[in-house]
Write a protein that holds these residues in place. Structure first.
Motif, PDB file in Angstrom:
ATOM      1  N   GLY A  11       0.884  -1.299  -0.128  1.00 19.30           N
ATOM      2  CA  GLY A  11       0.067  -0.088   0.157  1.00 19.30           C
ATOM      3  C   GLY A  11       0.862   1.146  -0.007  1.00 19.30           C
ATOM      4  O   GLY A  11       0.533   2.160  -0.706  1.00 19.30           O
ATOM      5  N   GLY A  12       1.827   1.298   1.006  1.00 18.34           N
ATOM      6  CA  GLY A  12       2.814   2.457   0.961  1.00 18.34           C
ATOM      7  C   GLY A  12       3.611   2.417  -0.734  1.00 18.34           C
ATOM      8  O   GLY A  12       3.909   3.524  -1.028  1.00 18.34           O
ATOM      9  N   LEU A  13       3.869   1.200  -1.029  1.00 19.82           N
ATOM     10  CA  LEU A  13       4.480   1.323  -2.666  1.00 19.82           C
ATOM     11  C   LEU A  13       3.543   2.137  -3.304  1.00 19.82           C
ATOM     12  O   LEU A  13       3.973   2.879  -4.325  1.00 19.82           O
ATOM     13  N   PHE A  14       2.550   1.639  -3.359  1.00 16.93           N
ATOM     14  CA  PHE A  14       1.494   2.343  -4.290  1.00 16.93           C
ATOM     15  C   PHE A  14       1.555   3.638  -4.154  1.00 16.93           C
ATOM     16  O   PHE A  14       1.418   4.572  -5.125  1.00 16.93           O
ATOM     17  N   VAL A  15       1.489   4.457  -2.864  1.00 13.68           N
ATOM     18  CA  VAL A  15       1.345   5.923  -2.690  1.00 13.68           C
ATOM     19  C   VAL A  15       2.688   6.422  -3.396  1.00 13.68           C
ATOM     20  O   VAL A  15       2.527   7.393  -3.820  1.00 13.68           O
ATOM     21  N   GLY A  16       3.813   6.089  -2.979  1.00  8.67           N
ATOM     22  CA  GLY A  16       4.822   6.580  -3.464  1.00  8.67           C
ATOM     23  C   GLY A  16       4.996   6.436  -4.904  1.00  8.67           C
ATOM     24  O   GLY A  16       5.619   7.056  -5.464  1.00  8.67           O
ATOM     25  N   MET A  17       4.532   5.334  -5.470  1.00 15.66           N
ATOM     26  CA  MET A  17       4.523   5.182  -6.987  1.00 15.66           C
ATOM     27  C   MET A  17       3.335   6.104  -7.639  1.00 15.66           C
ATOM     28  O   MET A  17       3.510   6.674  -8.701  1.00 15.66           O
ATOM     29  N   ALA A  18       2.431   6.200  -7.045  1.00 15.29           N
ATOM     30  CA  ALA A  18       1.086   7.138  -7.504  1.00 15.29           C
ATOM     31  C   ALA A  18       1.463   8.310  -7.680  1.00 15.29           C
ATOM     32  O   ALA A  18       0.944   9.304  -8.659  1.00 15.29           O
ATOM     33  N   ILE A  19       2.122   9.154  -6.405  1.00 12.27           N
ATOM     34  CA  ILE A  19       2.498  10.472  -6.979  1.00 12.27           C
ATOM     35  C   ILE A  19       3.221  11.008  -7.869  1.00 12.27           C
ATOM     36  O   ILE A  19       2.783  11.772  -8.969  1.00 12.27           O
TER      37      ILE A  19
END
Length: 174
Positions: A11-19
């Motif tokens: 989930g944190g990886l998703f946020v880091g990649m989404a930005i």
């Protein structure tokens, strides 16, 4: 001072990649018809990239206010990303993607702190529209600094270089 978390979930990886995905995709779509302005307008992405670089480096400090802040960003990013992924896909997001194994030495922390002072000292001169991108870049950099790709690059190249620069700085001045 203990940091809340130093492990990145999917989930944190998703946020880091989404930005960065959000900003780069908006940039690309805006320049589909006006290709001649790509190089001129690419400077709009500099605050994002600079923030990501600083955030990635900041994950290598293990304690103190900067370490606590990176831990809090990771904790919040893991939670927000897990909630978003669970809500959108129903999938499992608590699997730990990676945790940081490379850390800054005391001399490397000196360089990080000098960079922090430079950013804070120049913050007022940063254009108002660039500040949100820099904030978001720092958050993305912290989260991706724990990922295998950006974090691995930082662990293999950047952190040893910063530790070396700090040692050189201390050796030449002190």
């Amino acid at each position: 001072m203990n940091i809340p978390t130093a492990a990145l979930t999917i989930g944190g990886l998703f946020v880091g990649m989404a930005i960065p995905t959000w900003h780069v995709s908006r940039f690309v779509v805006a320049h589909i018809k006006k290709r001649d302005a790509i190089l001129k307008d690419a400077k709009d992405l500099i605050p994002l990239v600079a923030g990501m670089g600083y955030g990635g480096l900041a994950t290598a400090t293990t304690s103190g206010l900067i370490g606590f802040t990176t831990g809090a960003i990771t904790w919040l990013g893991n939670g927000a990303g897990s909630l978003a992924m669970w809500g959108a896909t129903g999938g499992e997001t608590t699997l730990a993607a990676r945790s940081n194994v490379a850390v800054l030495t005391g001399m490397g922390n000196l360089v990080l702190l000098l960079i922090t002072v430079a950013i804070l000292g120049g913050w007022k001169a940063i254009p108002k529209k660039a500040k949100p991108k820099m904030h978001q870049g720092i958050c993305a950099g912290v989260l991706l600094g724990l990922s295998a790709t950006l974090g691995g690059w930082f662990a293999a190249l950047v952190i040893p270089a910063v530790n070396g620069w700090g040692a050189s700085l201390v050796g030449s001045i002190a």
